[in-house]
Design a protein around this motif. Structure first.
Motif, PDB file in Angstrom:
ATOM      1  N   SER A 129      42.383  45.691  42.760  1.00 64.83           N
ATOM      2  CA  SER A 129      42.491  45.461  44.200  1.00 64.83           C
ATOM      3  C   SER A 129      41.231  45.942  44.919  1.00 64.83           C
ATOM      4  O   SER A 129      40.776  45.320  45.881  1.00 64.83           O
ATOM      5  CB  SER A 129      43.739  46.150  44.767  1.00 64.83           C
ATOM      6  OG  SER A 129      43.712  47.547  44.532  1.00 64.83           O
ATOM      7  N   GLU A 130      40.653  47.036  44.436  1.00 63.48           N
ATOM      8  CA  GLU A 130      39.391  47.505  45.007  1.00 63.48           C
ATOM      9  C   GLU A 130      38.276  46.490  44.764  1.00 63.48           C
ATOM     10  O   GLU A 130      37.412  46.268  45.632  1.00 63.48           O
ATOM     11  CB  GLU A 130      39.018  48.857  44.390  1.00 63.48           C
ATOM     12  CG  GLU A 130      39.931  49.998  44.814  1.00 63.48           C
ATOM     13  CD  GLU A 130      39.857  51.183  43.891  1.00 63.48           C
ATOM     14  OE1 GLU A 130      40.615  52.138  44.121  1.00 63.48           O
ATOM     15  OE2 GLU A 130      39.061  51.163  42.925  1.00 63.48           O
ATOM     16  N   ALA A 131      38.294  45.873  43.581  1.00 62.23           N
ATOM     17  CA  ALA A 131      37.280  44.864  43.276  1.00 62.23           C
ATOM     18  C   ALA A 131      37.415  43.656  44.188  1.00 62.23           C
ATOM     19  O   ALA A 131      36.404  43.073  44.614  1.00 62.23           O
ATOM     20  CB  ALA A 131      37.396  44.441  41.813  1.00 62.23           C
ATOM     21  N   LEU A 132      38.646  43.278  44.509  1.00 60.16           N
ATOM     22  CA  LEU A 132      38.848  42.183  45.457  1.00 60.16           C
ATOM     23  C   LEU A 132      38.282  42.531  46.825  1.00 60.16           C
ATOM     24  O   LEU A 132      37.625  41.710  47.471  1.00 60.16           O
ATOM     25  CB  LEU A 132      40.339  41.859  45.571  1.00 60.16           C
ATOM     26  CG  LEU A 132      40.985  41.142  44.385  1.00 60.16           C
ATOM     27  CD1 LEU A 132      42.487  41.024  44.620  1.00 60.16           C
ATOM     28  CD2 LEU A 132      40.368  39.763  44.183  1.00 60.16           C
ATOM     29  N   ALA A 133      38.562  43.751  47.266  1.00 58.61           N
ATOM     30  CA  ALA A 133      38.039  44.181  48.567  1.00 58.61           C
ATOM     31  C   ALA A 133      36.518  44.169  48.577  1.00 58.61           C
ATOM     32  O   ALA A 133      35.879  43.715  49.536  1.00 58.61           O
ATOM     33  CB  ALA A 133      38.565  45.569  48.911  1.00 58.61           C
ATOM     34  N   ALA A 134      35.917  44.665  47.487  1.00 60.87           N
ATOM     35  CA  ALA A 134      34.461  44.702  47.400  1.00 60.87           C
ATOM     36  C   ALA A 134      33.862  43.303  47.390  1.00 60.87           C
ATOM     37  O   ALA A 134      32.771  43.077  47.935  1.00 60.87           O
ATOM     38  CB  ALA A 134      34.040  45.469  46.145  1.00 60.87           C
ATOM     39  N   ARG A 135      34.588  42.362  46.782  1.00 58.77           N
ATOM     40  CA  ARG A 135      34.073  40.996  46.675  1.00 58.77           C
ATOM     41  C   ARG A 135      34.174  40.230  47.986  1.00 58.77           C
ATOM     42  O   ARG A 135      33.272  39.468  48.353  1.00 58.77           O
ATOM     43  CB  ARG A 135      34.853  40.255  45.561  1.00 58.77           C
ATOM     44  CG  ARG A 135      34.655  38.747  45.507  1.00 58.77           C
ATOM     45  CD  ARG A 135      33.222  38.358  45.192  1.00 58.77           C
ATOM     46  NE  ARG A 135      33.071  36.917  45.085  1.00 58.77           N
ATOM     47  CZ  ARG A 135      32.937  36.076  46.102  1.00 58.77           C
ATOM     48  NH1 ARG A 135      32.961  36.550  47.342  1.00 58.77           N
ATOM     49  NH2 ARG A 135      32.787  34.780  45.901  1.00 58.77           N
TER      50      ARG A 135
END
Length: 267
Positions: free
Chosen positions: A248-254
């Protein structure tokens, strides 16, 4: 009616030609456990020590996981006779007992998994899923054959006593927990510190010398690879909640600009 129970983690390790790879189910969610169970991994640990799991939630997770070709284990919250009895009665065949630091503590864990005269497990097979309400022929007579016990070494005392712990009759395998081990050695949060890694390696050697299987927790892929190379027979490489957090953090970062994330964090 005669029913057969599934093979144990002990059996799976004995038959394995490679290290068995597993993960943690920590969310307490049966849906998440079912998603985990269909992953293709070898084993799944349902955690009562650090996860929000009750007897009821563990029961449902055992039921949903049973439909998949994965071996479920349950980690109880402590080396407690009553807690172990209750989890076994739910039908858990594979138990992990945390924070075992001596031969006496290992012997207590074994006794909790066995009926008298070999142990102190309370008799409730007619009332419990473990024996499928007395539908498993001969369960009382050979109950220990249906249970596989893993004890967890997580501190310096356990490392020092690893040979004695592993030699206890009824301890089937040993699982090393580097996080608590690191803390006990004065390296909180430093699971890959050289002294922690050395303690894990010494535990591996002691357990193997006793003729038992040994595993370790290693969410860092590089650490996991190194422990497999060092001889780990089974290894935990992730947890459902950690995987969801990082993804989920990776989605936010993307998809969210850095400034937008900073703004949200200030709410």
């Amino acid at each position: 009616m005669s029913l057969r129970l599934t093979s144990t983690f002990r059996d799976a390790l004995a038959a394995a030609s490679r290290p068995l790879v597993g993960m943690w189910a920590c969310s307490g969610s049966p849906l998440m456990a079912e998603v985990d169970a269909g992953s293709g991994l070898d084993w799944l640990l349902i955690d009562m020590e650090h996860g929000p799991n009750s007897l009821e939630s563990v029961l449902v997770q055992l039921q949903v996981v049973a439909a998949y070709p994965i071996t479920p284990l349950v980690r109880v919250a402590s080396n407690d006779t009553v807690a172990i009895k209750q989890v076994l009665d739910l039908g858990a065949q594979n138990i992990i007992v945390p924070m075992v630091g001596s031969g006496d503590e290992a012997r207590a864990a074994v006794a909790a998994t066995r009926y008298p005269p070999e142990g102190v497990r309370g008799v409730g097979s007619a009332l419990a899923r473990s024996a499928r309400w007395n539908r498993v022929d001969g369960y009382l007579g050979d109950g220990s054959s249906h249970v596989s016990l893993t004890v967890q070494i997580e501190n310096g005392a356990g490392v020092d006593a690893a040979a004695e712990i592993a030699a206890v009759d009824g301890v089937d395998q040993v699982f090393v927990g580097p996080s608590d081990l690191a803390a006990s050695l004065g390296y909180l949060g430093q699971q890959t510190h050289p002294e922690v890694v050395d303690a894990v390696h010494r535990t591996f050697a002691a357990v193997h010398a006793a003729g038992k299987k040994v595993g370790v927790n290693a969410f860092d892929p590089a650490a996991a690879d190194a422990y497999v190379a060092q001889g780990a027979d089974f290894i935990a490489v992730g947890a459902d909640v950690a995987l969801l957090a990082r993804a989920s953090e990776a989605l936010a970062a993307r998809f969210i600009p850095t400034s937008g994330r900073a703004e949200r964090a200030s709410y």
